[in-house]
Scaffold this active site. Structure first.
Site, mmCIF file in Angstrom:
data_model
loop_
_atom_site.group_PDB
_atom_site.id
_atom_site.type_symbol
_atom_site.label_atom_id
_atom_site.label_comp_id
_atom_site.label_asym_id
_atom_site.label_seq_id
_atom_site.Cartn_x
_atom_site.Cartn_y
_atom_site.Cartn_z
ATOM 1 N N ARG A 1 0.844 -1.201 0.000
ATOM 2 C CA ARG A 1 0.000 0.000 0.000
ATOM 3 C C ARG A 1 0.882 1.255 0.000
ATOM 4 O O ARG A 1 0.604 2.218 -0.688
ATOM 5 C CB ARG A 1 -0.964 0.023 1.198
ATOM 6 N N TYR B 1 -16.723 16.012 -15.900
ATOM 7 C CA TYR B 1 -17.095 14.605 -15.783
ATOM 8 C C TYR B 1 -18.174 14.449 -14.704
ATOM 9 O O TYR B 1 -18.015 14.926 -13.572
ATOM 10 C CB TYR B 1 -15.849 13.785 -15.442
ATOM 11 N N ASP C 1 -7.821 18.414 -14.488
ATOM 12 C CA ASP C 1 -8.099 17.048 -14.934
ATOM 13 C C ASP C 1 -7.701 16.978 -16.409
ATOM 14 O O ASP C 1 -8.336 17.588 -17.262
ATOM 15 C CB ASP C 1 -9.590 16.731 -14.726
ATOM 16 N N LYS D 1 -8.702 5.837 -19.313
ATOM 17 C CA LYS D 1 -9.021 6.368 -20.629
ATOM 18 C C LYS D 1 -7.788 6.276 -21.549
ATOM 19 O O LYS D 1 -7.352 5.177 -21.850
ATOM 20 C CB LYS D 1 -9.558 7.793 -20.488
HETATM 21 C C1 LIG Z 1 -13.630 8.815 -16.514
HETATM 22 C C2 LIG Z 1 -13.254 10.141 -15.996
HETATM 23 C C3 LIG Z 1 -13.027 10.361 -14.634
HETATM 24 C C4 LIG Z 1 -13.231 9.269 -13.598
HETATM 25 O O1 LIG Z 1 -12.291 8.262 -13.730
HETATM 26 P P1 LIG Z 1 -12.566 6.712 -13.344
HETATM 27 O O2 LIG Z 1 -11.296 6.051 -13.714
HETATM 28 O O3 LIG Z 1 -13.750 6.260 -14.143
HETATM 29 O O4 LIG Z 1 -12.850 6.694 -11.876
HETATM 30 C C5 LIG Z 1 -12.606 11.619 -14.236
HETATM 31 N N1 LIG Z 1 -12.439 12.624 -15.126
HETATM 32 C C6 LIG Z 1 -12.673 12.451 -16.437
HETATM 33 C C7 LIG Z 1 -12.462 13.599 -17.362
HETATM 34 C C8 LIG Z 1 -13.089 11.223 -16.925
HETATM 35 O O5 LIG Z 1 -13.313 11.075 -18.224
#
Ligand SMILES: *Cc1c(COP(=O)(O)O)cnc(C)c1O
Length: 407
Positions: free
Chosen positions: A75, A127, A199, A224
């Site tokens: 961890r 998101y 982000d 992604k």
């Molecule tokens: C998918 C996504 C998230 C969340 O991520 P997860 O891996 O699904 O928890 C956050 N920000 C954006 C822009 C996303 O496309």
């Protein structure tokens, strides 16, 4: 010496770094990002493994009392995860990287830097899961958020309160692909002693590096583009400065939402081809955006790579590409459920960034938790579809869209 350093720094360019060795100057050419990506994990394992191994060990033996190999318990730190974390920090230009079990786990850990009574300014079309995290989870712990159009610095400035601590922004925004000026937001935030958190999921460090534009923290849903194969859920964070990195490291271990070694390896593997994938995906996306623009059933196309997009110049000034996500709205007599059923290559599924093209219906899928009146005001309506363009042959993708949009 200091003067010499200053003169030398004048010659610093993105491609070249100058180091001092014993008074002399050795010129070291910085590697291209494609080289850095392909080489992730190589030359690090003592066995000479080219592909860095998956260290499936929860715990590590101590050489003697009070000594550590650097690894005690997975961890806190795991060798495979560390390769991934160090690579992300290097790619983003941060001092430290952190890997989490999902993008939302990463954002949860970032929000845990703050305390009850703190206030955030947040991109309004972001998101849906991040919106839900602010409004239905952290709100309960006394963390407030005001959602604004972060492409408008005047709206950000007007929302700053005495207890505002940070700006959290997504650019391009999701799903309307609005482009916010990262440099300008960072300057504004700094002048009010706020942190800037970006982000960067939609572009990845291959195309955009917010820390180098002044942001304090960058976060990714690595599920992604970074993973890139629709096969792993993960989140990544990098911090620009040591004091924030230290606290994030503490919280990563204290909260415990870490990424396992197998999934860390999948991201290392994904990163190696990030550049190739994105080049192909964004060239497909641009062709599809142009094709959609000329389709009689299409009302509007939202893609920053179209020269008519209001964020086109800004996107070019802060990123090296436009990415592979585009949204489009259909004319209001179209039946979206019928259209979604007809796709044969593009899959009707949530998520984005993978090699397989996906089409999403944000109104009822990714953005369902955003209140109806907010969705309406943003233009996030029942006629909007979002495509994550993959690496398939572009003619096949256009043929698929063509048959789905023909009645
Ligand atoms: C998918 C996504 C998230 C969340 O991520 P997860 O891996 O699904 O928890 C956050 N920000 C954006 C822009 C996303 O496309």
């Amino acid at each position: 010496m200091i003067l010499e350093m200053r003169l030398i720094s004048l010659f610093l360019s993105r491609k070249r770094l100058y180091y001092f060795f014993g008074g002399g100057i050795e010129i070291v050419k910085e590697q291209n990002i494609l080289t850095k990506l392909a080489q992730i994990g190589n030359r690090l394992d003592p066995t000479g493994a080219i592909s860095f191994p998956v260290y499936h060990s929860s715990t590590f033996a101590h050489p003697e009392l009070g000594k550590s190999t650097g690894y005690d318990y997975s961890r806190s730190a795991n060798p495979t995860r560390k390769v991934l974390e160090d690579s992300l920090a290097a790619l983003e230009g941060g001092c430290k990287g952190f890997a989490f079990s999902s993008g939302l786990a990463a954002i949860t850990t970032i929000l845990s830097l703050f305390k009850s009574g703190d206030h955030f300014i947040v991109t309004e079309d972001l998101y849906g899961g991040t919106y839900r995290l602010f409004q239905q989870v952290f709100n309960e712990f006394g963390i407030e958020a005001t959602f604004v159009d972060t492409t408008r610095p005047d709206q950000i400035e007007a929302s700053i309160c005495p207890n505002t601590k940070a700006v959290f922004c997504e650019t391009p925004s999701n799903p309307l692909m609005k482009v916010a000026d990262i440099r300008q937001i960072c300057r504004l935030a700094q002048s009010h002693h706020l942190l800037t958190i970006v982000d960067n999921t939609f572009l990845s460090p291959y195309l955009q590096r917010p820390l180098q534009l002044g942001a304090d923290i960058v976060v990714h849903s690595a599920s992604k583009f970074i993973g890139g194969h629709n096969d792993v859920i993960a989140g990544l964070v990098a911090a620009r400065e040591e004091h924030l990195a230290e606290r994030l490291g503490f919280l990563q271990n204290a909260l415990g939402a870490v990424l396992g070694p197998q999934d860390s390896w999948l991201l290392i593997r994904g990163l190696k081809t990030l550049g190739l994938r994105l080049e192909c995906q964004q060239s497909n996306a641009l062709r599809i955006a142009h094709w959609l623009e000329n389709h009689p059933l299409v009302d509007q196309v939202f893609y920053p790579g179209l020269s008519a997009h209001p964020g086109y110049d800004l996107q070019l000034s802060q990123s090296s590409g436009f990415g592979a996500i585009l949204s489009f709205s259909l004319k209001d007599h179209c039946s979206i459920p019928d259209i979604l059923q007809k796709f044969k290559v593009i899959s009707f599924a949530e998520s984005l960034g993978g090699v397989e093209s996906l089409i999403t219906y944000p109104y009822i899928q990714t953005h369902a938790d955003i209140p109806e009146e907010v969705r309406k005001r943003l233009g996030l309506n029942e006629y909007l579809l979002r495509i994550s363009v993959g690496i398939e042959d572009c003619n096949d993708l256009i043929d698929d869209l063509n048959q789905a949009l023909t009645f």
